[in-house]
Design a protein around this motif. Structure first.
Motif, PDB file in Angstrom:
ATOM      1  N   MET B   3      23.812  25.879  24.299  1.00 40.16           N
ATOM      2  CA  MET B   3      22.596  25.878  24.457  1.00 40.16           C
ATOM      3  C   MET B   3      22.044  26.077  26.116  1.00 40.16           C
ATOM      4  O   MET B   3      22.294  25.280  26.741  1.00 40.16           O
ATOM      5  CB  MET B   3      21.414  25.313  23.757  1.00 40.16           C
ATOM      6  N   LEU B   4      21.631  27.532  26.472  1.00 44.38           N
ATOM      7  CA  LEU B   4      21.287  27.521  28.030  1.00 44.38           C
ATOM      8  C   LEU B   4      19.651  27.644  27.956  1.00 44.38           C
ATOM      9  O   LEU B   4      19.266  28.537  27.090  1.00 44.38           O
ATOM     10  CB  LEU B   4      22.121  28.629  28.343  1.00 44.38           C
ATOM     11  N   LYS B   5      19.202  27.058  28.879  1.00 50.18           N
ATOM     12  CA  LYS B   5      17.891  27.111  28.929  1.00 50.18           C
ATOM     13  C   LYS B   5      17.356  27.367  30.556  1.00 50.18           C
ATOM     14  O   LYS B   5      17.813  26.948  31.406  1.00 50.18           O
ATOM     15  CB  LYS B   5      16.920  25.832  28.410  1.00 50.18           C
ATOM     16  N   GLY B   6      16.864  28.405  30.570  1.00 46.94           N
ATOM     17  CA  GLY B   6      16.196  28.968  31.786  1.00 46.94           C
ATOM     18  C   GLY B   6      17.120  28.750  32.966  1.00 46.94           C
ATOM     19  O   GLY B   6      16.822  28.546  34.164  1.00 46.94           O
ATOM     20  N   ILE B   7      18.255  29.544  32.578  1.00 51.11           N
ATOM     21  CA  ILE B   7      19.251  29.666  33.641  1.00 51.11           C
ATOM     22  C   ILE B   7      19.127  30.658  34.731  1.00 51.11           C
ATOM     23  O   ILE B   7      18.731  31.745  34.582  1.00 51.11           O
ATOM     24  CB  ILE B   7      20.788  30.018  33.099  1.00 51.11           C
ATOM     25  N   ALA B   8      19.227  30.504  35.955  1.00 50.79           N
ATOM     26  CA  ALA B   8      19.009  31.410  36.985  1.00 50.79           C
ATOM     27  C   ALA B   8      20.271  31.157  37.889  1.00 50.79           C
ATOM     28  O   ALA B   8      20.868  30.031  38.049  1.00 50.79           O
ATOM     29  CB  ALA B   8      17.625  30.975  37.837  1.00 50.79           C
ATOM     30  N   LYS B   9      20.705  32.379  38.494  1.00 48.91           N
ATOM     31  CA  LYS B   9      21.894  32.223  39.402  1.00 48.91           C
ATOM     32  C   LYS B   9      21.530  33.571  40.476  1.00 48.91           C
ATOM     33  O   LYS B   9      21.343  34.596  39.968  1.00 48.91           O
ATOM     34  CB  LYS B   9      22.934  32.595  38.636  1.00 48.91           C
ATOM     35  N   GLY B  10      21.752  33.346  41.725  1.00 52.31           N
ATOM     36  CA  GLY B  10      21.629  34.451  42.625  1.00 52.31           C
ATOM     37  C   GLY B  10      22.656  34.433  43.660  1.00 52.31           C
ATOM     38  O   GLY B  10      23.503  33.531  43.667  1.00 52.31           O
ATOM     39  N   PHE B  11      23.211  35.526  43.999  1.00 48.67           N
ATOM     40  CA  PHE B  11      24.196  35.903  45.110  1.00 48.67           C
ATOM     41  C   PHE B  11      23.407  36.462  46.259  1.00 48.67           C
ATOM     42  O   PHE B  11      22.385  36.906  45.986  1.00 48.67           O
ATOM     43  CB  PHE B  11      25.166  36.761  44.645  1.00 48.67           C
ATOM     44  N   PRO B  12      24.084  36.590  47.353  1.00 48.92           N
ATOM     45  CA  PRO B  12      23.520  37.055  48.535  1.00 48.92           C
ATOM     46  C   PRO B  12      23.197  38.629  48.031  1.00 48.92           C
ATOM     47  O   PRO B  12      23.942  39.178  47.744  1.00 48.92           O
ATOM     48  CB  PRO B  12      24.630  37.033  49.595  1.00 48.92           C
ATOM     49  N   GLY B  13      22.053  39.027  48.330  1.00 49.70           N
ATOM     50  CA  GLY B  13      21.560  40.264  47.874  1.00 49.70           C
ATOM     51  C   GLY B  13      21.322  40.666  46.540  1.00 49.70           C
ATOM     52  O   GLY B  13      20.782  41.662  46.244  1.00 49.70           O
ATOM     53  N   VAL B  14      21.477  39.736  45.448  1.00 43.37           N
ATOM     54  CA  VAL B  14      21.276  39.993  44.111  1.00 43.37           C
ATOM     55  C   VAL B  14      20.953  38.773  43.253  1.00 43.37           C
ATOM     56  O   VAL B  14      21.455  37.663  43.558  1.00 43.37           O
ATOM     57  CB  VAL B  14      22.562  40.471  43.473  1.00 43.37           C
ATOM     58  N   ARG B  15      19.893  38.816  42.749  1.00 48.35           N
ATOM     59  CA  ARG B  15      19.484  37.862  41.597  1.00 48.35           C
ATOM     60  C   ARG B  15      20.157  38.213  40.415  1.00 48.35           C
ATOM     61  O   ARG B  15      19.635  39.047  39.661  1.00 48.35           O
ATOM     62  CB  ARG B  15      18.108  37.838  41.452  1.00 48.35           C
ATOM     63  N   ALA B  16      21.360  37.733  40.082  1.00 48.50           N
ATOM     64  CA  ALA B  16      22.054  38.053  38.909  1.00 48.50           C
ATOM     65  C   ALA B  16      21.446  37.662  37.607  1.00 48.50           C
ATOM     66  O   ALA B  16      21.604  38.376  36.587  1.00 48.50           O
ATOM     67  CB  ALA B  16      23.729  37.482  39.146  1.00 48.50           C
ATOM     68  N   LEU B  17      21.119  36.537  37.454  1.00 47.38           N
ATOM     69  CA  LEU B  17      20.659  35.822  36.383  1.00 47.38           C
ATOM     70  C   LEU B  17      19.022  35.087  36.648  1.00 47.38           C
ATOM     71  O   LEU B  17      18.916  34.551  37.906  1.00 47.38           O
ATOM     72  CB  LEU B  17      21.260  34.730  35.652  1.00 47.38           C
ATOM     73  N   ASN B  18      18.147  35.430  35.823  1.00 52.97           N
ATOM     74  CA  ASN B  18      16.867  34.947  36.118  1.00 52.97           C
ATOM     75  C   ASN B  18      16.163  34.388  34.833  1.00 52.97           C
ATOM     76  O   ASN B  18      15.797  35.283  33.893  1.00 52.97           O
ATOM     77  CB  ASN B  18      15.831  36.041  36.412  1.00 52.97           C
ATOM     78  N   ASP B  19      15.989  33.230  34.719  1.00 55.21           N
ATOM     79  CA  ASP B  19      15.298  32.441  33.528  1.00 55.21           C
ATOM     80  C   ASP B  19      15.957  32.838  32.147  1.00 55.21           C
ATOM     81  O   ASP B  19      15.042  33.555  31.325  1.00 55.21           O
ATOM     82  CB  ASP B  19      13.745  32.989  33.684  1.00 55.21           C
ATOM     83  N   VAL B  20      17.220  32.932  32.029  1.00 54.53           N
ATOM     84  CA  VAL B  20      17.935  33.292  30.675  1.00 54.53           C
ATOM     85  C   VAL B  20      18.052  32.109  29.888  1.00 54.53           C
ATOM     86  O   VAL B  20      18.434  31.062  30.126  1.00 54.53           O
ATOM     87  CB  VAL B  20      19.050  33.768  31.366  1.00 54.53           C
ATOM     88  N   ASP B  21      17.849  32.531  28.574  1.00 55.29           N
ATOM     89  CA  ASP B  21      18.052  31.475  27.638  1.00 55.29           C
ATOM     90  C   ASP B  21      19.247  32.210  26.496  1.00 55.29           C
ATOM     91  O   ASP B  21      19.126  33.279  26.374  1.00 55.29           O
ATOM     92  CB  ASP B  21      16.752  31.260  26.853  1.00 55.29           C
ATOM     93  N   PHE B  22      19.773  31.290  25.938  1.00 57.74           N
ATOM     94  CA  PHE B  22      21.111  31.491  25.319  1.00 57.74           C
ATOM     95  C   PHE B  22      21.593  30.516  24.334  1.00 57.74           C
ATOM     96  O   PHE B  22      21.449  29.223  24.842  1.00 57.74           O
ATOM     97  CB  PHE B  22      22.194  32.262  26.380  1.00 57.74           C
TER      98      PHE B  22
END
Ligand SMILES: Nc1ncnc2c1ncn2[C@@H]1O[C@H](COP(=O)(O)OP(=O)(O)OP(=O)(O)O)[C@@H](O)[C@H]1O
Ligand SMILES: Nc1ncnc2c1ncn2[C@@H]1O[C@H](COP(=O)(O)OP(=O)(O)OP(=O)(O)O)[C@@H](O)[C@H]1O
Ligand SMILES: O[C@@H]1[C@@H](O)[C@H](O)OC[C@H]1O
Ligand SMILES: [Mg+2]
Ligand SMILES: [Mg+2]
Lengths: 319, 496, 319, 354
Positions: B3-22
């Protein structure tokens, strides 16, 4: 034994064939030119002379297999040779503790190299160039000329022979090569060394302990440099501050001539061993052919180019 | 299981994931879909412990979890088949399969015989005929992919993630894979399946989650959505909006470049194609069909062993990209970072790269003129950056792509080849690129667009050439272009 | 929204300046600390002395920079320097020889560069090995030519060029400045320089935008050979005599200086000014060790420390 | 004219019992195969010395069937291998100039153990495991240089020791002997010992550093040989020392320092260490193979020269430097070479038995 060889052969088939072919060719030329060349005595002589280069290139092969390089070996050999004779200082009872200490220190310096490489992310060439300079400076602080000495019997490592004239040192080196080859081919860590050199990123994704492997490989290089230092003290009766200097670049030649790629992941120590024998035989033969020392260098350089350009992979795709 | 809750992940220049539930459950195949760059692979990497999320929590097997690294996740039974190969090219197939889980004997040494035997058995179960002793680098791409898949199945998996596993395989291999996955599901494994091929999703999966632009959109049982609904969720707007309609001249011009019977050893056989001024030609086919190779051969970057190329009806010898550029051909390669850009250099340098002599005044390089040209490109292609001096490395994929297009749009380009021009590019940039392509076509440039995305092929092309296994299997003219027709040609078995 | 954060992520001006001028700041710091700690360090005479030593290293580093920018490495520079120096004594040792000496030495340097470049581009030999092999071959050829140790006189004009000063400003700096300006213009103000950066930054891209990257690479090695030859002449003039010691150590020092000056070993990144700053740091530190009365061994040790620290600084920047 | 007499150490050492060796066990029928293992050709002195060996072999073609020359490039490991290879080629005698005195000791001692006579030339090993050492007395050189400096400075002053190659016997012996002298004079302070590796280039570099560090405190430079001396003088000139201000220097054999001394008024002592000793090595070798008795240390004569007015109480010259110098000759010419007037090291070739 044959299983080991055949495993080793699958690792770098072309490499081994090239060196073998060169070895045979050299031998034929030598035998043709001088009737003293192909004698048992001379072959045993070449065998003995290969020891130092063999030991130091054994460690170097491991770093190159991971796609790295250890340019500090020359300085490490020098420093440790000085410590060996300096600390033993002629006292038989000091031999064992000093040897243990020197081997440990070599391993430690190597591990520090590896640690710096993984911690800073700086290319191993640069890191070991730097640590090599530091170690060389320390060696020169310890002494500017030969220091200390060892008991007479200490020369058995370098000059001692088994019955039949088989050099003890060279046989130890040969045994170590077989052991390391066995290790590389038959242990988990051994295979992972190849994997790390083949594709570091994939190794990370596979969860292989890449950092630990790198530290271990440089530690091993340091260990074999220490062994080389001990061997040189046995051969020269004392350590000197520049005694290992030539090994820095010389240790790379047999590795690449033996088919291990500087890009990592391919090759093996058996190729290096043959490369070492090739270099030793070449030097010996040039002495037998009365080729002036100037041209000896020219021939050596050409052999490197010849051997290395055989391995060059056919370009695929673009660029 | 996961279970993933509120996952966020950014890279320089990009916000690849933003508040993802899965969520992934045992005994379920869960499809993860979304456009290129939606963040699917990134999510995969977060689950596998490759990336640490910037925010959010992971619960695995009921436990809140922070992976220490990919190895850690693996030990807990999380296995991933990554979008890119995770193989060691110089190790044998058998070794690749068991690396990290080496078969060892009682002495702790590697048991080569068992490694080989087990690998052989495993491969046989997949019905793949590969010698476990061969080096991976000597295998075909499809076989490499099968090794990847086989590799994951030796483990005691609890969660298996497959990131576009069918991108480079087809037909029977896909069937074998699906059959395996179903069995694993029935054995209680949680499976996450990522693919752009919607028919696969419907054939295989139990549930689908849609990501868009790094964010969570929806999660539904597969029975609850139709194909069209799913597309709408992924794209977030009508396809009509995505592909701007041509306003410019519709009548195709003269043939600018024609290739006849091109051969590239092992990749392309006797391919012919004709490209007309002002026309967008789509080059479709499955991955591995040899489209890129045909393009590279046209561009002089790959040696062809047979065939002829005509420019304006005259036979020409295109031996190098240099020559191709002289003849007015440009190429936007599929691998942006690896082939298209000098990442450390700035926008201006990347734009001017193919026309350096133009910027040379009495031996010196005219930086001012270069900046002016780059400024114009930035404006007309709406490249988001700080100016001509922005290093391309810090830019987003879509803007990087626009930089490359700008490079070729500037020259006296008569034919522009774009290989997967929208791969990994976000929706906004995608429409931009489509617009640019059309503008270029309006200016009379011949466009050859290679794409693996059917909607793109259908939506953009005025003519479509389809390849399969190195052979051109057909050509569709205006009015004939439908997804079905393209798929039919792309999978058609040719005689001989 | 996967929206570009380009603007937000743009480095703040301070950080940007730090990464661009960091190395210059470091040099200034060394000079300032040195001036405070060792009276006489910044005296006219000592600065003049440092400049005198700076010139030959600076010239080699510039050549090395071209090669590293195209993802190469030139280990043959020291050998080329020595060979050029030998050329200086090969004629009659009179001023009338100077044009011949220049022409011959530079031609040899360029020829060696050409061989290096061909090995790297045509045979795809790794730069490390290719230049290592030519280094060895050249060394042999040189000793064969001189029959061992070089002998003969350096034309007096070279003495003036290499060691003379005008109001404390060494003439050899004029050469350095000339080469530096040429190199900076070539690299940063010409289309050729662009081709160098693109080739080093991404050889595939270079190929695909129609750049003959092989030719560019080849030329980089030729430039390096020519620079090394020039540096060899300047150094020969500096010491006034020629022996096998001319140039020794320059191969590694020039790499160290380039890396310290921010030339990335991975290619495509760096400036002439940075490389020269790196070289200046090495010279200043070596000199400072002496002026502080530290053991000279500290020169080597500090060189090692500086390269590791500098390289890890750049790696961190690059991330 | 120059001193032509017997070696002074030989004559003026009443306390010293001269050691001789009986070599009858090595007596052999000729013609012989002689192996010459040279440490390297790293400096011009060594090149001339090697030529002198070759020349002597050419002059004895009747007795020498073959002279095999190896060159270790100043690498101990290579020289050990060279010696082993020469043994493998079954030479009758080894002539060796050992790169360093310690490292080559085991290899040469072993050769002797195996019954191969070893004659050393110029550079010996640490132990006495050889038949004879052909030299020009390193001990004497070291002492004369030091004594002269002490007397030039009236027992008060600071000295830089400009050594050669660390670990090579000429350097070690000369330095040791010099220190024995210096140590007796508390007013003499050794500021630093720096190593030139017998190279003028490196000599200049290390002296530049020393001058930066000690400046005008330096009162004299003890140089272990003439090879590196010009580097030192150049360093002083460049650091701003005017003619007549440069401190006293010692030197041997090489033309350049003599030229510089005259030109810049540098007080100078020259004690010769003639490279012609290479040829003497061959002579001694032939004696050994003939079973004759030879001295353990075979000293050839060195002459002494000084600049005008720089003789001291103990140091009397055989000739002035102004007579020794070859004013228009090359700086690196060996004035004590003994190879004849037309000799040119780069082109020298002779038909010797090989
Ligand atoms: N290591 C990275 N560094 C920088 N940006 C990255 C990195 N990995 C992914 N991205 C960016 O993050 C965004 C999401 O990428 P991701 O690979 O997760 O998309 P995806 O949904 O898997 O797309 P595709 O269908 O093309 O595989 C993209 O804009 C991509 O360029
Ligand atoms: N022998 C090979 N080894 C490794 N990778 C390969 C090999 N052959 C092809 N590839 C890679 O596999 C992918 C598919 O191959 P190819 O480029 O021929 O197909 P394509 O029809 O152009 O498909 P697409 O452009 O959609 O990827 C490409 O990324 C290509 O670089
Ligand atoms: O004996 C010395 C010799 O070995 C060295 O190479 O050159 C100078 C000499 O004094
Ligand atoms: Mg993806
Ligand atoms: Mg492709």
């Amino acid at each position: 034994m044959s299983a080991i060889l055949s495993r080793a052969l699958t690792g770098s088939r072309t490499g081994l064939l090239v060196v073998l072919a060169l070895l045979v060719a050299l031998f034929a030329v030598g035998a043709f030119v001088s009737d003293r060349f192909a004698t048992t005595g001379n072959i045993l002589n070449v065998y003995e002379q290969s020891t130092g280069l063999a030991l130091v290139s054994l460690g170097q092969t491991l770093t190159v297999l991971t796609g790295g390089i250890d340019l500090s070996v020359g300085s490490v050999v020098s420093l440790l040779s000085m410590l060996t004779s300096g600390l033993i200082d002629g006292r038989a009872e000091m031999v064992v503790p000093v040897l243990a200490g020197v081997l440990a220190l070599g391993t430690l310096i190597g591990a520090l190299n590896g640690g710096l490489i993984v911690a800073t992310g700086v290319h191993p060439l640069i890191v070991t160039l730097g640590t090599g300079a530091i170690v060389q400076g320390i060696a020169l602080l310890y002494g500017l000329g030969p220091v200390g000495g060892v008991p007479l019997e200490f020369d058995v490592f370098a000059y001692g022979t088994f019955a039949g004239g088989l050099s003890i040192g060279a046989t130890i080196a040969l045994t170590l090569f077989l052991l390391v080859s066995f290790f590389l081919n038959n242990t988990r860590t051994g295979r992972r060394i190849y994997a790390v050199g083949d594709d570091a990123h994939a190794a990370d994704l596979m969860g292989l302990p890449r950092r630990r492997i790198l530290v271990g490989v440089y530690a091993a290089s340091g260990f074999f440099a220490a062994l080389t230092a001990i061997y040189l003290v046995s051969r020269f009766s004392a350590g000197q501050p520049y005694t290992g200097a030539n090994y820095t670049l010389a240790s790379i030649t047999p590795v690449v001539v033996g088919g291990t790629m500087l890009t990592g992941g391919r090759g093996g120590v058996i190729g290096t061993l043959l490369g070492v024998y090739l270099v030793s035989l070449l030097n010996n033969m040039l002495n037998f052919l009365d080729i002036s020392s100037h041209y000896q260098l020219v021939v050596q350089g050409l052999v490197i180019i010849l051997a290395v350009s055989v391995y060059v992979e056919k370009q695929r795709g673009l660029a | 299981m996961l279970m993933l809750k509120g996952i966020a992940k950014g890279f320089p220049g990009v916000r690849a994931l933003n508040d993802v539930d899965f969520e992934a459950r045992s005994g379920e195949i869960h499809a993860l879909v979304g456009e290129n760059g939606a963040g699917k692979s990134t999510l995969t990497r977060v689950i596998a412990g490759v990336h640490q999320p910037d925010a959010g929590t992971i619960t695995f097997d009921g436990q809140p979890t922070v992976w220490k690294g990919p190895g850690d996740a693996k030990r807990h039974g999380v296995h991933v088949i990554y979008q890119e190969f995770v193989l060691f090219p110089h190790l044998s197939v058998a070794e690749n399969i068991f690396i990290g889980h080496e078969r060892r004997n009682r002495l702790g040494l590697i048991d080569h015989r068992r490694t080989r035997a087990d690998a052989k058995a495993l491969l046989e179960r997949f019905g793949i005929d590969i010698d476990p002793r061969s080096r991976v680098r000597d295998l075909s791409v499809a076989d490499q992919q099968m090794v990847e898949i086989a590799k994951a199945l030796i483990h005691d998996v609890k969660l298996l993630i497959l990131d576009e596993p069918t991108a480079v395989i087809s037909g029977r291999e896909v069937d074998v894979l699906f059959e395996r996955l179903r069995r694993l599901r029935d054995a209680g494994v949680a499976i996450v399946y990522i693919s752009h091929r919607l028919e696969e999703i419907f054939a295989l999966c139990d549930r689908v989650t849609v990501l868009k632009d790094g964010g969570f959109v929806a999660s539904r049982p597969i029975g609850d959505v139709t194909r069209d609904q799913l597309i709408a969720l992924m794209v977030g707007r009508n396809l009509a909006e995505l592909f701007p309609t041509r306003r410019g001249p519709k009548t195709p011009g003269a043939v600018v470049v024609e290739a006849r019977d091109i051969d590239v050893p092992g990749r392309v056989r006797g391919a012919s194609i004709a490209l007309r001024a002002g026309e967008i030609t789509g080059l479709a086919g499955m991955v591995g069909a040899g489209r890129s190779e045909l393009a590279l051969a046209l561009f002089g970057a790959l040696k062809k062993t047979g065939g002829e190329v005509f420019v304006d009806g005259r036979p020409v010898d295109i031996g190098s990209p240099r020559r191709a550029i002289e003849l007015g051909i440009g190429l936007v390669t599929e691998d942006r970072k690896g082939q298209g850009l000098a990442m450390l250099l700035d926008v201006a340098a990347n734009v001017s790269a193919s026309t350096l002599p133009e910027f040379t005044r009495s031996g010196l390089f005219d930086h001012r003129r270069e900046a002016t040209v780059a400024d114009e490109a930035i404006a007309s292609f709406r490249i988001a950056c700080r100016g001509p001096g922005t290093p391309v490395a810090v830019m987003s994929g879509g803007n990087q792509q626009k930089v490359i297009v700008a490079r070729w749009a500037r020259t006296s380009t008569r034919l522009l080849i774009l290989d997967e021009p929208t791969r990994g590019v976000d929706v906004g940039a995608k429409t931009e690129i489509y617009r640019i392509m059309q503008e270029l076509a309006d200016r009379g440039v011949a466009i050859l667009m290679i794409s693996s995305e059917l909607p793109e092929i259908v939506g953009m092309s005025e003519r479509v050439v389809v390849m399969r296994e190195g052979v051109v299997t057909g050509e569709l003219g205006p009015g004939e272009i439908t997804e079905e027709a393209v798929v039919e040609l792309a999978t058609r078995r040719m005689a001989g | 929204m996967a929206k570009p954060l380009d603007a937000a992520l743009a480095p703040a001006p301070f950080r940007q300046h730090l990464s661009r001028y960091g190395i210059l700041i470091f040099l200034l710091a060394v000079l300032a600390v040195g001036g405070l700690a060792a009276p006489g360090f910044l005296s006219g005479a000592n600065v003049s002395n440092m400049l005198l030593q700076f010139a030959p290293l600076g010239i080699v580093v510039i050549g090395q920079t071209f090669v590293i920018l195209v993802r190469g490495l030139d280990l043959s520079v020291a050998s080329v320097m020595a060979t050029a120096a030998v050329t200086a004594t090969a004629f009659n040792g009179v001023n009338a020889d100077v044009p011949f000496v220049f022409a011959t030495a530079i031609a040899i340097g360029m020829a060696v560069g050409l061989v290096n470049g061909l090995l790297v581009t045509r045979r795809r030999v790794s730069p490390f090995l290719a230049t290592l092999a030519t280094m060895i071959v050249l060394q042999g050829a040189r000793t064969a030519w001189t029959q061992g140790a070089p002998s003969g006189n350096v034309p007096p004009l070279f003495r003036t060029i290499g060691a003379g000063t005008f109001n404390g400003i060494p003439y050899n700096i004029v050469f350095l400045v000339a080469v530096a300006i040429l190199a900076a213009v070539a690299l940063h103000r010409s289309a050729f320089g662009r081709r160098v950066f693109i080739t080093g930054g991404n050889p595939v891209t270079a190929h695909l935008v129609g750049i003959r990257s092989d030719l560019v690479t080849l030329l980089a090695y030729v430039v390096s050979g020519a620079c090394a030859a020039l540096a060899g002449l300047v150094l020969a003039g500096f010491v006034g005599v020629v022996d096998n010691f001319v140039g020794r150590g320059f191969e590694l020092d020039s790499i160290v200086a380039a890396v310290v000056g921010g030339i990335a070993l991975s290619g495509g990144k760096g400036t002439v000014a940075g490389a020269l700053t790196g070289a200046a740091i090495l010279v200043a530190i070596s000199n400072l060790v002496v002026m502080l009365g530290l053991p000279v061994q500290m020169q080597i040790i500090l060189k090692g420390v500086v390269i590791i620290v500098a390289a890890s600084f750049y790696v961190k920047r690059g991330r | 004219g120059p001193y032509e007499g017997a070696p002074r150490t030989f004559l003026f050492n009443p306390a010293q019992e001269i050691c001789f060796k009986d070599t009858s066990q090595y007596k052999k029928e000729g013609p012989y195969v002689i192996g010459f293992s040279n440490a390297g050709l790293g400096d011009s002195w060594r090149v001339v010395m090697q030529h002198s060996v070759i020349k002597a072999a050419a002059e004895h073609k009747d007795k020498i069937k073959q002279l095999i020359v190896t060159d270790a490039g100043h690498d101990d490991a290579k020289q050990v291998a060279d010696i082993q290879d020469l043994i493998s080629r079954q030479v009758d005698l080894l002539l060796v100039s050992a790169n360093t005195e310690q490292a080559l000791d085991p290899a040469i001692s072993r050769a002797m153990q195996r019954g191969i006579p070893v004659v050393m030339v110029d550079r010996r090993i640490a132990s006495d495991n050889f038949i004879s050492f052909v030299t020009a007395s390193d001990t004497m050189m070291g002492r004369l240089f030091a004594q002269w400096i002490v007397e030039k400075l009236n027992g008060q002053g600071n000295v830089i020791m400009l050594a050669g190659q660390a670990g090579s016997s000429p350097n070690e012996i000369r330095t040791r002997a010099a220190m024995q002298v210096f140590n007796q004079h508390p007013g003499i302070k050794i500021l630093d010992t720096v190593y030139s590796d017998w190279s003028p280039v490196k000599g200049k570099q290390v002296m530049q550093a020393a001058i930066s560090k000690y400046g005008r405190e330096i009162n004299a430079v003890w140089s272990a040989h003439g090879l590196q001396t010009p580097g030192s003088i150049e360093a002083f000139i460049e650091a701003g020392w005017k003619d007549g201000e440069i401190p006293p220097h010692t030197t041997s054999d090489v033309n350049g320092p003599l030229q510089l001394a005259l030109q810049h008024k540098v007080p100078m002592l020259e004690v010769g260490y003639p490279p012609a000793m290479g040829g003497v090595g061959i002579d001694v070798a032939l004696k050994v193979l003939d079973g004759q008795t030879v001295p353990c240390i075979y000293e050839i004569n060195s002459q002494i020269a000084t600049t005008d007015g720089d003789e001291t109480a103990s140091i009397r010259r055989d000739l002035p430097i102004s007579e020794m110098v070859v004013p228009n000759g090359p700086a690196d010419m060996l004035v004590t070479g003994g190879m004849g007037p037309d000799y040119n090291p780069t082109t020298y070739s002779v038909d010797y038995p090989r």
